[in-house]
Each structure stands twice: as structure tokens, then as C-alpha cells.
Design a protein around this motif. Structure first.
Motif, PDB file in Angstrom:
ATOM      1  N   ASP A  56      30.886  17.828  41.757  1.00  0.00           N
ATOM      2  CA  ASP A  56      31.811  16.940  42.463  1.00  0.00           C
ATOM      3  C   ASP A  56      33.266  17.362  42.281  1.00  0.00           C
ATOM      4  OD1 ASP A  56      29.707  15.406  43.348  1.00  0.00           O
ATOM      5  OD2 ASP A  56      29.852  13.946  41.710  1.00  0.00           O
ATOM      6  N   ALA A  57      33.558  18.048  41.190  1.00  0.00           N
ATOM      7  CA  ALA A  57      34.934  18.478  40.916  1.00  0.00           C
ATOM      8  C   ALA A  57      35.252  19.820  41.565  1.00  0.00           C
ATOM      9  CB  ALA A  57      35.168  18.569  39.413  1.00  0.00           C
ATOM     10  N   VAL A  58      34.252  20.713  41.640  1.00  0.00           N
ATOM     11  CA  VAL A  58      34.495  22.082  42.105  1.00  0.00           C
ATOM     12  C   VAL A  58      34.562  22.117  43.629  1.00  0.00           C
ATOM     13  CG1 VAL A  58      33.633  24.449  42.124  1.00  0.00           C
ATOM     14  CG2 VAL A  58      33.361  23.040  40.074  1.00  0.00           C
ATOM     15  N   LYS A  59      35.647  22.662  44.151  1.00  0.00           N
ATOM     16  CA  LYS A  59      35.836  22.781  45.594  1.00  0.00           C
ATOM     17  C   LYS A  59      35.709  24.222  46.075  1.00  0.00           C
ATOM     18  CE  LYS A  59      36.694  18.421  45.519  1.00  0.00           C
ATOM     19  NZ  LYS A  59      35.588  17.493  45.882  1.00  0.00           N
ATOM     20  N   VAL A  60      35.998  25.172  45.197  1.00  0.00           N
ATOM     21  CA  VAL A  60      36.001  26.584  45.580  1.00  0.00           C
ATOM     22  C   VAL A  60      35.343  27.403  44.476  1.00  0.00           C
ATOM     23  CG1 VAL A  60      37.421  28.593  46.148  1.00  0.00           C
ATOM     24  CG2 VAL A  60      38.144  26.308  46.901  1.00  0.00           C
ATOM     25  N   VAL A  61      34.472  28.328  44.872  1.00  0.00           N
ATOM     26  CA  VAL A  61      33.963  29.345  43.949  1.00  0.00           C
ATOM     27  C   VAL A  61      34.348  30.708  44.507  1.00  0.00           C
ATOM     28  CG1 VAL A  61      31.923  30.460  42.985  1.00  0.00           C
ATOM     29  CG2 VAL A  61      32.057  27.968  43.051  1.00  0.00           C
ATOM     30  N   VAL A  62      35.027  31.505  43.690  1.00  0.00           N
ATOM     31  CA  VAL A  62      35.394  32.868  44.052  1.00  0.00           C
ATOM     32  C   VAL A  62      34.462  33.809  43.309  1.00  0.00           C
ATOM     33  CG1 VAL A  62      37.223  34.600  44.119  1.00  0.00           C
ATOM     34  CG2 VAL A  62      37.802  32.174  44.367  1.00  0.00           C
ATOM     35  N   LEU A  63      33.609  34.501  44.042  1.00  0.00           N
ATOM     36  CA  LEU A  63      32.668  35.437  43.434  1.00  0.00           C
ATOM     37  C   LEU A  63      33.290  36.825  43.399  1.00  0.00           C
ATOM     38  CD1 LEU A  63      29.269  34.232  44.937  1.00  0.00           C
ATOM     39  CD2 LEU A  63      29.874  34.317  42.510  1.00  0.00           C
ATOM     40  N   TYR A  64      34.256  36.972  42.515  1.00  0.00           N
ATOM     41  CA  TYR A  64      34.980  38.244  42.403  1.00  0.00           C
ATOM     42  C   TYR A  64      35.939  38.144  41.235  1.00  0.00           C
ATOM     43  CZ  TYR A  64      38.487  41.854  43.314  1.00  0.00           C
ATOM     44  OH  TYR A  64      39.347  42.909  43.195  1.00  0.00           O
ATOM     45  N   HIS A  65      36.125  39.265  40.538  1.00  0.00           N
ATOM     46  CA  HIS A  65      37.196  39.358  39.538  1.00  0.00           C
ATOM     47  C   HIS A  65      37.727  40.784  39.523  1.00  0.00           C
ATOM     48  CE1 HIS A  65      39.687  38.225  36.232  1.00  0.00           C
ATOM     49  NE2 HIS A  65      39.096  39.038  35.376  1.00  0.00           N
ATOM     50  N   GLY A  66      37.152  41.660  38.724  1.00  0.00           N
ATOM     51  CA  GLY A  66      37.726  42.994  38.622  1.00  0.00           C
ATOM     52  C   GLY A  66      36.912  44.100  39.248  1.00  0.00           C
ATOM     53  N   GLY A  67      35.638  43.845  39.565  1.00  0.00           N
ATOM     54  CA  GLY A  67      34.773  44.906  40.060  1.00  0.00           C
ATOM     55  C   GLY A  67      34.377  44.707  41.510  1.00  0.00           C
ATOM     56  N   GLU A  68      33.348  45.434  41.941  1.00  0.00           N
ATOM     57  CA  GLU A  68      32.866  45.363  43.319  1.00  0.00           C
ATOM     58  C   GLU A  68      31.589  44.513  43.365  1.00  0.00           C
ATOM     59  OE1 GLU A  68      31.809  45.174  46.907  1.00  0.00           O
ATOM     60  OE2 GLU A  68      33.750  46.128  46.457  1.00  0.00           O
ATOM     61  N   PRO A  69      31.657  43.315  43.945  1.00  0.00           N
ATOM     62  CA  PRO A  69      30.496  42.411  43.934  1.00  0.00           C
ATOM     63  C   PRO A  69      29.234  43.001  44.537  1.00  0.00           C
ATOM     64  CG  PRO A  69      32.473  41.257  44.644  1.00  0.00           C
ATOM     65  CD  PRO A  69      32.827  42.707  44.578  1.00  0.00           C
ATOM     66  N   LEU A  70      29.366  43.846  45.575  1.00  0.00           N
ATOM     67  CA  LEU A  70      28.188  44.379  46.250  1.00  0.00           C
ATOM     68  C   LEU A  70      27.409  45.375  45.397  1.00  0.00           C
ATOM     69  CD1 LEU A  70      29.552  44.804  49.892  1.00  0.00           C
ATOM     70  CD2 LEU A  70      28.043  43.014  49.002  1.00  0.00           C
ATOM     71  N   MET A  71      27.927  45.741  44.228  1.00  0.00           N
ATOM     72  CA  MET A  71      27.164  46.575  43.303  1.00  0.00           C
ATOM     73  C   MET A  71      26.022  45.786  42.657  1.00  0.00           C
ATOM     74  SD  MET A  71      30.051  48.965  41.443  1.00  0.00           S
ATOM     75  CE  MET A  71      28.811  49.976  40.631  1.00  0.00           C
ATOM     76  N   ASN A  72      26.140  44.462  42.648  1.00  0.00           N
ATOM     77  CA  ASN A  72      25.105  43.617  42.061  1.00  0.00           C
ATOM     78  C   ASN A  72      24.089  43.253  43.139  1.00  0.00           C
ATOM     79  OD1 ASN A  72      23.590  41.492  40.867  1.00  0.00           O
ATOM     80  ND2 ASN A  72      25.302  41.000  39.516  1.00  0.00           N
ATOM     81  N   LYS A  73      22.852  43.715  43.001  1.00  0.00           N
ATOM     82  CA  LYS A  73      21.824  43.495  44.017  1.00  0.00           C
ATOM     83  C   LYS A  73      21.490  42.016  44.188  1.00  0.00           C
ATOM     84  CE  LYS A  73      21.439  47.895  44.745  1.00  0.00           C
ATOM     85  NZ  LYS A  73      22.038  48.485  45.970  1.00  0.00           N
ATOM     86  N   ALA A  74      21.790  41.211  43.176  1.00  0.00           N
ATOM     87  CA  ALA A  74      21.503  39.781  43.251  1.00  0.00           C
ATOM     88  C   ALA A  74      22.621  38.992  43.932  1.00  0.00           C
ATOM     89  CB  ALA A  74      21.265  39.218  41.844  1.00  0.00           C
TER      90      ALA A  74
END
Length: 320
Positions: A56-74
């Protein structure tokens, strides 16, 4: 009277991959040698449990920080599981090199709300120089295919933005507080989509990141004499950042884990958010006794711009 408990943050940043397939010259991920892996299922499950408890509190999730997300098959499954919780907005950032047809179709089917792809500098050659291991033409082809697939499935999301870092030259430093002009090659290749609004464009000057190993043969660092140090920072008030191995770090600018405040495999995320590490961090900012990485951060300190010296970047920089 009990201790003040800060509400759970509205933005949660989760790092699917600390590793990257590029080694950009203007990014700590490309200049600092440290262990970088992919987020395991166990770490993601712990992050997901925290999101579920505080949905209920979370409005945004950013799936990224320092690397390339598409390297993770999941990665596509991560998006789907977060959206299944009812999180309103999920965003990611990619360098575009791994945006294959399969990856594009997976993202389009995942429920992702926004995708940002980075293309930098004033020319194609400069982009490929600063974004080591990238290929501008390949990224453009990948973007075009993604846009075509999105149109074919009559899919309004994810929103697609190009993020472009531009470099000030010694002759243009006085323009640092003004708007950043779009580079000609992006207008050439995406002008119609930008005009139609099917692709957005975000422009910004290249800054020195905290704990970045600047190659003095490639960049000078210009410390701005304008502005003043701040005693507030929204990043530590409204956003929590979880790295691939589960460490919670100061903010989205801490790409090298200079300030680890806890680990979600060991401590509940809400406890970390209101724990002594975060309290000390916020107090340090409030009193301007900045801990690392805040002591070299452009958010609370005066801006530190990267000004190119390398001929591959200096040539072609706008001088007007």
C-alpha cells in the motif's frame, strides 16, 4: 515518547544484475573493479516479501541500479511477480545491447510500465567510445524492433525513453545551468518518433559519480562554484535501494556499495529503513557532515562535471 518511525518509502529500487555487459567510461560500474553478480532467487524472494508487506505504501519499483537487467534471465518473471502485487509503476533502464526480439516480446508481455535506454554523446562514434563494448547501430536496430513489436500488439506500455548523457567542453561550461540540446544523430534516427511522442528523450550533462575512478587522460573534473551544499536529500527520505546480493545501500548513486546499511537476507527491510545506519546517514546530511558517498554526490554537494580531454570525445563537441 517512542522513537519516530519513518513511513515505508514510496520508491523501492531493486538491482536484478550488478554485472554489466558494457564498461562505460563515465560510470563507476565501468571504472571501479569490484565483485558484480546477478540477483539470486532467494534475494529477490526476500525483496518481494518486503514489497508484499508494504504494497500500500510502494508506488514505484525501479528494477535497475548499476548493471544491465537483461543479463538476468529471470528478469521478465521479476516484473510479472511485482506487478501481480498491484504495484502501480515498474520501470527499468537498459543499455539496449541485449534487447533481442525474444527479450522485447518478454518485456512487452511482462506488464513493465517504462523502459529507458541509454545513448550518449554528440555522435555515433563518441557514443561507442564512451560506452565501451556498445554498438550504436545495433542499439538503434534493437529499439526500432521493440517499437515495431509494441505497435503490432497494440500495446501502450512500456513507455520508452532515450536517456542521453552529454559532455560539456571547456568552452561551453557556462551553459551548464541551461537546457541540453538534443544530439543530431538521435534526431536523425528517432526524430519522427520523438515528434509523435512514441519515444521520449531525457538529456543531462555528464557528472562525476561518487566513488568513480576518473581517468585523467580522458576527463577533467570541473567543480561548480555555483549553488550551495544542501542539508536535505529526497533519496534517503523516499527511496530504498537493494543491491543484487541483498545489501541495502545509501541511494541510487551508491554504485560501489560505499555505505551498506543492512542486508535483506538478515534483517527486515522496514527495520533497516528505520535502523541506526539510515538514522546516521540522514543526520549526517542534515548537519552537512556528509558520510561517503554523500561527500562527493552532486545531489547534496556542488556539481562536479566530467569535461572530456580524450580526442575521441573532444572532437565534435558543440562550441556555440
Amino acid at each position: 515518547m517512542g522513537a519516530y518511525v519513518r513511513p515505508f518509502p514510496r520508491v523501492v529500487r531493486i538491482e536484478p544484475a550488478a554485472a554489466c555487459n558494457l564498461a562505460c567510461r563515465h560510470c563507476p560500474t565501468g571504472t571501479v573493479d569490484m565483485k558484480r553478480g546477478l540477483m539470486s532467487e532467494a534475494v529477490f524472494d526476500a525483496a518481494l516479501r518486503a514489497l508484499e508487506r508494504h504494497r500500500d505504501a510502494v508506488k514505484v519499483v525501479v528494477l535497475y541500479h548499476g548493471g544491465e537487467p537483461l543479463m538476468n534471465k529471470a528478469f521478465p518473471a521479476m516484473i510479472r511477480r511485482i506487478k501481480a502485487l498491484g504495484i502501480p509503476f515498474v520501470k527499468t533502464v537498459s543499455n539496449g545491447m541485449l534487447l533481442t526480439e525474444t527479450a522485447s516480446r518478454d518485456l512487452l508481455a511482462s506488464g513493465l510500465d517504462a523502459l529507458e535506454i541509454s545513448l550518449d554523446a554528440q555522435t555515433e562514434a563518441q557514443n561507442d567510445f564512451v560506452r565501451r563494448k556498445s554498438n550504436y547501430a545495433q542499439v538503434v536496430a534493437n529499439i526500432r524492433r521493440f517499437v515495431d513489436l509494441r505497435a503490432a500488439c497494440d500495446h501502450p506500455t512500456p513507455r520508452l525513453d532515450l536517456s542521453s548523457t552529454q559532455f560539456l567542453s571547456p568552452a561551453t561550461l557556462d551553459q551548464r545551468s541551461g537546457p541540453v540540446s538534443p544530439p543530431a544523430h538521435l534526431l536523425r534516427d528517432f526524430g519522427a518518433e520523438l515528434a509523435a511522442g512514441t519515444i521520449g528523450l531525457k538529456l543531462h550533462w555528464a557528472m562525476r559519480w561518487p566513488h568513480m575512478e576518473v581517468d585523467e587522460g580522458e576527463f577533467d573534473v570541473f567543480l561548480d562554484d555555483q549553488g550551495e551544499d544542501l542539508n536535505t536529500c529526497d533519496h534517503v527520505d523516499s527511496t530504498v535501494t537493494i543491491r543484487a546480493e541483498g545489501d541495502v545501500v545509501a541511494c541510487c548513486y551508491d554504485l560501489t556499495s560505499r555505505l551498506v546499511l543492512g542486508n535483506i537476507l538478515e534483517t527486515d527491510l522496514a527495520e533497516i529503513w528505520n535502523g541506526p545506519g539510515y538514522l546516521g546517514l540522514r543526520e549526517g546530511i542534515a548537519t552537512k557532515s556528509y558520510p561517503s558517498p554523500c561527500d562527493n554526490c552532486n545531489t547534496v554537494r556542488r556539481n562536479a562535471y566530467l569535461v572530456p580531454r580524450a580526442p575521441q570525445l573532444v572532437g565534435g563537441l558543440a562550441e556555440d
